[in-house]
Design an enzyme around this catalytic site. Structure first.
Site, PDB file in Angstrom:
ATOM      1  N   GLY A 242       0.785  -1.229   0.000  1.00 62.25           N
ATOM      2  CA  GLY A 242       0.000   0.000   0.000  1.00 62.25           C
ATOM      3  C   GLY A 242       0.811   1.271   0.000  1.00 62.25           C
ATOM      4  NE  ARG A 281      -0.435   2.585  -5.943  1.00 64.62           N
ATOM      5  CZ  ARG A 281      -1.559   2.561  -6.668  1.00 64.62           C
ATOM      6  NH1 ARG A 281      -1.648   3.253  -7.770  1.00 64.62           N
ATOM      7  NH2 ARG A 281      -2.612   1.871  -6.267  1.00 64.62           N
ATOM      8  NE  ARG A 317      -3.448   3.705 -11.114  1.00 67.54           N
ATOM      9  CZ  ARG A 317      -3.405   4.932 -10.669  1.00 67.54           C
ATOM     10  NH1 ARG A 317      -3.023   5.920 -11.460  1.00 67.54           N
ATOM     11  NH2 ARG A 317      -3.711   5.212  -9.424  1.00 67.54           N
ATOM     12  CB  CYS A 347     -16.963   4.152 -28.747  1.00 67.22           C
ATOM     13  SG  CYS A 347     -16.061   3.997 -30.286  1.00 67.22           S
ATOM     14  CD  GLU A 348     -16.934   2.991 -21.955  1.00 65.62           C
ATOM     15  OE1 GLU A 348     -16.767   3.608 -20.890  1.00 65.62           O
ATOM     16  OE2 GLU A 348     -17.063   1.777 -22.035  1.00 65.62           O
ATOM     17  CE1 TYR A 376      -2.154  -3.044  -8.638  1.00 67.58           C
ATOM     18  CE2 TYR A 376      -0.954  -1.093  -7.943  1.00 67.58           C
ATOM     19  CZ  TYR A 376      -1.397  -2.381  -7.702  1.00 67.58           C
ATOM     20  OH  TYR A 376      -1.063  -3.000  -6.524  1.00 67.58           O
TER      21      TYR A 376
HETATM   22  C1  LIG Z   1      -2.581  -5.116  -4.009  1.00 70.34           C
HETATM   23  C2  LIG Z   1      -2.007  -5.678  -2.788  1.00 70.34           C
HETATM   24  C3  LIG Z   1      -0.744  -5.261  -2.358  1.00 70.34           C
HETATM   25  C4  LIG Z   1       0.061  -4.189  -3.039  1.00 70.34           C
HETATM   26  O1  LIG Z   1      -0.529  -2.962  -3.032  1.00 70.34           O
HETATM   27  P1  LIG Z   1       0.328  -1.695  -3.502  1.00 70.34           P
HETATM   28  O2  LIG Z   1      -0.543  -0.554  -3.218  1.00 70.34           O
HETATM   29  O3  LIG Z   1       0.594  -1.845  -4.954  1.00 70.34           O
HETATM   30  O4  LIG Z   1       1.570  -1.682  -2.691  1.00 70.34           O
HETATM   31  C5  LIG Z   1      -0.203  -5.873  -1.251  1.00 70.34           C
HETATM   32  N1  LIG Z   1      -0.877  -6.819  -0.585  1.00 70.34           N
HETATM   33  C6  LIG Z   1      -2.098  -7.251  -0.957  1.00 70.34           C
HETATM   34  C7  LIG Z   1      -2.776  -8.311  -0.195  1.00 70.34           C
HETATM   35  C8  LIG Z   1      -2.705  -6.688  -2.069  1.00 70.34           C
HETATM   36  O5  LIG Z   1      -3.918  -7.103  -2.437  1.00 70.34           O
END
Ligand SMILES: *Cc1c(COP(=O)(O)O)cnc(C)c1O
Length: 422
Positions: A242, A281, A317, A347-348, A376
């Site tokens: 995350g 990410r 995204r 076409c959106e 992503y």
């Molecule tokens: C998607 C996901 C991640 C990675 O998320 P990032 O934001 O890309 O770091 C890590 N653990 C789990 C369980 C996920 O589903």
């Protein structure tokens, strides 16, 4: 530090001129910097090693970008992987990531995927529900082995990110509430076919404030201490991914990696349990761009549209999350900025990369770089409008290679079967 810089008024990826990088494939095309990925990994790895006393496995969340060349970079760096499907498991193994560093997450693992994971001896399966735990136990019995499992805690933390990518609130579909984790942990510890490893938590994606991680880690630590006091074994805490990145310099403050790592060290250090972290990410997002050509400039109702050859099928995204991507011309231009809507061919109306974005004067034939597209991006591409998925190119120094060619349109069309009764 960016590995995309202008040299002689032309955007380069590392030492590679982007015009020649796409001379073979054409556009739209993804281009990635190997050096950026390695620098991000090394920053995180070094900060962890300097600050956190226990062992930490960095398990790259490969759903962010699962091209095998990218996975090979991770394997070379010593990373593990966080996977969310059987397909990702096979990719990671093929690219040389050792199974003992692979963790399997996700709310909806099929029987076949669980079997595949157990037969390949993954490090652990992160379990999201009581029924899933029972199913894994049954499959382990059938295979005559002990399944390594961790239980995913839903910590009820709002990570203040996009609604579609937050995962740690009680109403989200992910994980289990603390009381369920405690009950099932005891059961799992006593099962003949489960080998309980620990607890998993992941609060969502694109999190920019370390305090949200700290809150989740505190809940995790509290739960872990309780289980330890009850004499239950905890071999690993998997603290998820995350870690957010900056998409827009002028509007976002980067996640402070030292603060994030301090939260790990201060809250989880005293438990002295080995850790797994799952960044996705953070490792690849700003390592990639999507190169696209302006096909037409169209003026209508007082607006200027730059119609480009990339669409929402190539990079979803902006359409899906209203995400901002910085967009710059590949050839440096000194003309005055004016607002453009940068739109794709699909076409959106959702197929729009930017609305009223100040850009130097654009003309047909210009190449644009849509930045921060390394995570992503290609993995979420589709064949909508019967458009082939775009090629991917990896740059390292002055070398480059096409690591996935553009999909062949006839191969795509030939997959359909017209029944002989039509
Ligand atoms: C998607 C996901 C991640 C990675 O998320 P990032 O934001 O890309 O770091 C890590 N653990 C789990 C369980 C996920 O589903």
């Amino acid at each position: 530090m960016s590995f995309f810089n202008f040299k002689d008024a032309l955007l380069h990826c590392e030492d590679q001129n982007l015009l020649s990088a796409v001379s073979e494939t054409g556009t739209p095309a993804y281009v990635y910097s190997a050096a950026h990925i390695m620098a991000q990994f090394e920053l995180l790895d070094a900060t962890l090693k300097n600050t956190v006393k226990q062992d930490v496995v960095i398990a790259y969340a490969c759903k962010a970008n699962s091209n095998q060349a990218i996975l090979k970079i991770m394997a070379n760096l010593g990373a593990g992987a966080d996977i969310v499907s059987g397909g990702e498991l096979l990719r990671c193994i093929k690219a040389g990531i050792p199974a003992e560093k692979i963790v399997f997450s996700g709310v909806s693992k099929s029987r076949d995927e669980i079997r595949l994971a157990l037969r390949n001896n993954v490090r652990q399966i992160n379990v999201e529900s009581e029924q899933e735990l029972r199913r894994i136990e049954d499959i382990a019995e059938e295979l005559n082995l002990k399944a390594p499992v961790a239980l995913r805690l839903n910590p009820d933390v709002d990570a203040e990110t996009n609604n579609k990518i937050t995962t740690g609130r009680a109403q989200d579909k992910f994980g289990m509430l603390r009381s369920d984790v405690e009950r099932l942990y005891k059961e799992a510890a006593n099962s003949a076919h489960l080998d309980i490893q620990g607890i998993h938590v992941h609060i969502g994606s694109q999190v920019l404030k370390a305090e949200h991680f700290r809150t989740a880690f505190e809940k995790l630590a509290d739960l872990a201490l309780g289980l330890k006091r009850d004499g239950l074994p905890i071999k690993t805490l998997d603290i998820g991914g995350g870690l957010g990145i900056v998409y827009r310099d002028s509007a976002e403050n980067p996640l402070n990696i030292q603060e994030y790592v301090n939260a790990i060290s201060e809250v989880l250090g005293p438990l002295d349990i080995p850790l797994v972290i799952e960044p996705g990410r953070f490792l690849t997002g700003n390592a990639g761009i999507l190169l696209t050509e302006v096909l037409y400039i169209k003026e209508s109702a007082g607006r200027k549209f730059a119609v480009v050859d990339a669409g929402m099928n190539d990079l979803i995204r902006p359409a899906l999350y209203d995400a901002w991507h910085t967009i710059i011309p590949v050839t440096e231009s000194k003309t005055d900025a004016q607002p453009y809507d940068i739109v794709g061919p699909v076409c959106e109306t959702a197929d729009t990369f930017a609305v009223q974005r100040p850009m130097p004067e654009l003309k047909a034939g210009d190449l644009l770089a849509i930045r921060s597209a390394g995570a992503y991006g290609a993995v979420m591409s589709s064949n909508y409008n019967t458009r082939p998925m775009p090629p991917e190119i990896l740059v390292s120094g002055d070398k480059f290679a096409v690591i996935r060619p553009r999909q062949d349109i006839m191969e795509l069309i030939e997959q359909d079967v017209i029944p002989d009764w039509l």
